[in-house]
Design a protein around this motif. Structure first.
Motif, mmCIF file in Angstrom:
data_model
loop_
_atom_site.group_PDB
_atom_site.id
_atom_site.type_symbol
_atom_site.label_atom_id
_atom_site.label_comp_id
_atom_site.label_asym_id
_atom_site.label_seq_id
_atom_site.Cartn_x
_atom_site.Cartn_y
_atom_site.Cartn_z
ATOM 1 N N ALA A 173 47.777 41.468 38.518
ATOM 2 C CA ALA A 173 48.996 41.049 39.206
ATOM 3 C C ALA A 173 48.769 41.244 40.695
ATOM 4 O O ALA A 173 48.625 42.371 41.181
ATOM 5 C CB ALA A 173 50.190 41.857 38.741
ATOM 6 N N VAL A 174 48.737 40.144 41.433
ATOM 7 C CA VAL A 174 48.372 40.171 42.856
ATOM 8 C C VAL A 174 49.603 39.830 43.676
ATOM 9 O O VAL A 174 50.076 38.696 43.660
ATOM 10 C CB VAL A 174 47.243 39.177 43.147
ATOM 11 C CG1 VAL A 174 46.741 39.364 44.582
ATOM 12 C CG2 VAL A 174 46.090 39.327 42.165
ATOM 13 N N GLN A 177 39.472 40.337 47.523
ATOM 14 C CA GLN A 177 38.775 40.442 46.253
ATOM 15 C C GLN A 177 39.765 40.838 45.169
ATOM 16 O O GLN A 177 40.563 41.756 45.341
ATOM 17 C CB GLN A 177 37.649 41.476 46.342
ATOM 18 C CG GLN A 177 36.786 41.569 45.099
ATOM 19 C CD GLN A 177 35.639 42.542 45.278
ATOM 20 O OE1 GLN A 177 35.147 42.742 46.398
ATOM 21 N NE2 GLN A 177 35.187 43.159 44.186
ATOM 22 N N ILE A 178 39.724 40.113 44.039
ATOM 23 C CA ILE A 178 40.615 40.396 42.918
ATOM 24 C C ILE A 178 39.888 41.177 41.831
ATOM 25 O O ILE A 178 40.423 42.157 41.296
ATOM 26 C CB ILE A 178 41.178 39.081 42.348
ATOM 27 C CG1 ILE A 178 42.013 38.359 43.413
ATOM 28 C CG2 ILE A 178 42.023 39.345 41.096
ATOM 29 C CD1 ILE A 178 42.454 36.958 43.004
ATOM 30 N N GLN A 234 32.030 37.460 42.037
ATOM 31 C CA GLN A 234 33.284 38.194 41.947
ATOM 32 C C GLN A 234 34.414 37.177 41.932
ATOM 33 O O GLN A 234 34.182 35.978 42.109
ATOM 34 C CB GLN A 234 33.417 39.158 43.132
ATOM 35 C CG GLN A 234 32.319 40.202 43.186
ATOM 36 C CD GLN A 234 32.189 40.864 44.550
ATOM 37 O OE1 GLN A 234 32.551 40.289 45.576
ATOM 38 N NE2 GLN A 234 31.659 42.078 44.569
ATOM 39 N N PHE A 235 35.635 37.647 41.734
ATOM 40 C CA PHE A 235 36.782 36.744 41.734
ATOM 41 C C PHE A 235 37.631 37.059 42.951
ATOM 42 O O PHE A 235 37.998 38.225 43.181
ATOM 43 C CB PHE A 235 37.581 36.900 40.445
ATOM 44 C CG PHE A 235 38.373 35.679 40.077
ATOM 45 C CD1 PHE A 235 37.735 34.506 39.720
ATOM 46 C CD2 PHE A 235 39.760 35.679 40.097
ATOM 47 C CE1 PHE A 235 38.446 33.367 39.380
ATOM 48 C CE2 PHE A 235 40.486 34.559 39.751
ATOM 49 C CZ PHE A 235 39.827 33.397 39.395
ATOM 50 N N TRP A 236 37.933 36.030 43.752
ATOM 51 C CA TRP A 236 38.613 36.197 45.030
ATOM 52 C C TRP A 236 39.827 35.275 45.113
ATOM 53 O O TRP A 236 39.999 34.379 44.283
ATOM 54 C CB TRP A 236 37.649 35.873 46.179
ATOM 55 C CG TRP A 236 36.666 36.977 46.463
ATOM 56 C CD1 TRP A 236 35.662 37.416 45.641
ATOM 57 C CD2 TRP A 236 36.598 37.782 47.638
ATOM 58 N NE1 TRP A 236 34.970 38.434 46.238
ATOM 59 C CE2 TRP A 236 35.520 38.684 47.462
ATOM 60 C CE3 TRP A 236 37.331 37.827 48.827
ATOM 61 C CZ2 TRP A 236 35.165 39.618 48.445
ATOM 62 C CZ3 TRP A 236 36.978 38.755 49.797
ATOM 63 C CH2 TRP A 236 35.914 39.637 49.595
ATOM 64 N N GLY A 262 47.034 44.992 49.964
ATOM 65 C CA GLY A 262 45.780 44.739 50.645
ATOM 66 C C GLY A 262 44.547 45.176 49.893
ATOM 67 O O GLY A 262 43.440 44.842 50.283
ATOM 68 N N GLY A 263 44.683 45.941 48.813
ATOM 69 C CA GLY A 263 43.525 46.413 48.083
ATOM 70 C C GLY A 263 43.253 45.596 46.844
ATOM 71 O O GLY A 263 43.941 44.618 46.554
ATOM 72 N N ILE A 264 42.204 45.982 46.110
ATOM 73 C CA ILE A 264 41.900 45.311 44.861
ATOM 74 C C ILE A 264 42.959 45.696 43.840
ATOM 75 O O ILE A 264 43.202 46.874 43.588
ATOM 76 C CB ILE A 264 40.496 45.701 44.358
ATOM 77 C CG1 ILE A 264 39.432 45.206 45.341
ATOM 78 C CG2 ILE A 264 40.240 45.128 42.963
ATOM 79 C CD1 ILE A 264 38.022 45.624 44.987
ATOM 80 N N PRO A 265 43.626 44.715 43.226
ATOM 81 C CA PRO A 265 44.682 45.038 42.267
ATOM 82 C C PRO A 265 44.099 45.610 40.983
ATOM 83 O O PRO A 265 42.909 45.454 40.688
ATOM 84 C CB PRO A 265 45.353 43.686 42.023
ATOM 85 C CG PRO A 265 44.261 42.697 42.257
ATOM 86 C CD PRO A 265 43.428 43.264 43.367
#
Length: 471
Positions: free
Chosen positions: A465-466, A407-408, A389-391, A34-37
């Motif tokens: 890595a998501v 958010q990535i 940003q990248f999502w 669930g967090g930013i990787p």
């Protein structure tokens, strides 16, 4: 897109050209749910890297390969490959007048089930689109074909560089014992494909065929479906705002077959060159992308389309939408909005990928939702809607719904600050395998502290890595 102006990119020599291996601060394979990787600055070159392609090896998912544009030197592509799931990377400049020739730009990558890695790109000057092959996970490449422009064309584009070059934006895809490439032929989209029977066993490519109904169509994608069927999508562009009709074309039998008449899917209302605050130099297009389910699961045979859409012409409120088809593109579902923000800011340059181990979908994009011009982590300069940003989002139900967006990128980027003339470029990259999505995007936030140009200067290519777990 062929390499444009180098602008300020020739101010100094590249800081890193030889092979380098570096360790990430933490393993990217298990991001916090669930967090930013964990973000990884893969390129770490001076000057700009953008328009990245990424592929994960299905025979060894710890083998990840990234190839991107560079704006210095004049010939070359950045390549990074990892053999440990992205924890460490080996970096090099390829196509710098080596065995791959003088590479310009627009890389596209695809692994097949045998471990063949196909790379398509553009030469700096010429009439051909090269296809290179690696059989060792990206450690070495060799050109196996130079795909010529259509036979009988009177256009000779040797020494022609720039936006309207004859060959542009190639896309390569492998699967079902085939490999296919499509690209803009200066008028129509052209395509060719061939058989693959094992590691390094690739037949010769036949001459390209022009896809019917695609004259002045560009900025598209290609996918392979069950039993080797092939689908192309492209954007019937119209310079400026308001254009962007999306067309799909089907070759139902694959190698040896032909493409039928193009089918209209939808209007995107995003023209071929729509300038928005976050892309003030290069502009954006609808950038449609395809993913085709060959898993044998509940949605086997379903093909997915992602694209940028806006309701009102002359408006920077762009959103990411998805549709699907269960009849090989003849009819399409109602659109589903992927981004879930309540702003009127821009989302653009989407990419879609399907996990062949599950049939789940991943979609990623650049997103300006947090740039209201009021300061804070989404705003670099007090100007609204020009920082991104990248999502991303996942779908577990065959594209009917998408997860809450996440958010990535750890930081916020301003593409114009890169001063490369093409902003973030024309596209991003994404590979999805084993429940882990691996995007690649251009980033000048320097959130990792490893960009040699510092923050809000030139762009590096980042990845993460998501995991779908917890999303």
């Amino acid at each position: 897109m062929a390499r444009g102006s180098l602008a300020v990119a020739l101010m100094a020599a590249m800081g890193t050209v030889g092979l380098v291996t570096s360790s990430a601060a933490a393993s990217p394979g298990k991001p916090t749910a669930g967090g930013i990787p964990t973000n990884i600055d893969v390129s770490q070159f001076r000057h700009n890297e953008s328009e990245g392609a990424i592929a994960v090896n299905p025979t060894n998912p710890k083998n990840i390969v990234i190839v991107t544009n560079v704006d210095f030197p004049a010939a070359g592509l950045f390549e990074g490959y990892s053999l440990d799931g992205g924890t460490t990377w080996t970096r090099s400049l390829i196509g710098d007048n080596d065995n791959l020739g003088a590479a310009c730009c627009d890389p596209s990558l695809s692994f097949d089930k045998y471990g063949n890695l196909f790379l398509a790109y553009l030469y700096n000057v010429g009439k051909f689109v090269p296809i290179a092959l690696s059989t060792d996970g990206g450690v070495h490449f060799n050109v196996i074909a130079n795909i010529a422009k259509p036979a009988g064309s009177n256009s000779d584009t040797t020494n022609e560089k720039g936006l309207f070059r004859f060959v542009d934006q190639p896309t390569i895809i492998a699967g079902e014992n085939e490999v296919w490439i499509v690209f803009s032929g200066g008028g129509p989209i052209v395509a060719t494909g061939t058989r693959v029977t094992g590691l390094g066993k690739v037949a010769g490519f036949p001459p390209v065929q022009a896809i019917p109904g695609t004259n002045n169509c560009t900025y598209g994608d290609v996918a392979i479906g069950p039993n080797g069927a092939v689908m192309n999508v492209c954007t019937l562009t119209q310079t400026g705002t308001g254009g962007g009709r999306l067309l799909v074309s089907l070759n139902p039998t694959g190698v040896g077959g032909t493409f039928g008449k193009s089918v209209f899917v939808t209007d995107s209302h995003v023209g071929g060159f729509d300038f928005i605050p976050a892309q003030p130099d290069r502009s954006v297009d609808a950038e449609p992308g395809l993913a085709w389910d060959r898993t044998g699961g509940p949605h086997n045979g379903r093909v997915y389309l992602v694209y940028t859409f806006r309701f009102t012409n002359q408006d920077n409120n762009m959103d990411i939408y998805s549709r699907y088809s269960d009849d090989q593109g003849m009819t399409w579902s109602a659109p589903v909005r992927v981004n879930d923000d309540a702003t009127k800011n821009s989302q653009f340059l989407p990419k879609i990928a399907l996990d062949p181990t599950s049939g789940n979908l991943a979609v990623v994009w650049y997103d300006c939702r947090n740039d209201l011009g009021l300061g804070g982590p989404g705003d670099t300069n007090g100007i609204p809607n020009d920082d991104a940003q990248f999502w991303g989002a996942f779908s577990r139900d065959g594209g009917q719904t998408f997860t809450t967006n996440f958010q990535i990128s750890a930081g916020t980027s301003n593409s114009h600050d890169g001063m490369n003339g093409i902003d973030f470029g024309d596209y991003t990259g994404l590979s999805f395998y084993g429940g882990i999505a691996h995007p690649v995007w251009a980033d000048n936030s320097n959130s990792t502290g490893t960009n040699p140009d510092g923050a809000l200067h030139q762009l590096d290519d980042y990845t993460a890595a998501v995991s779908i777990v917890g999303r």
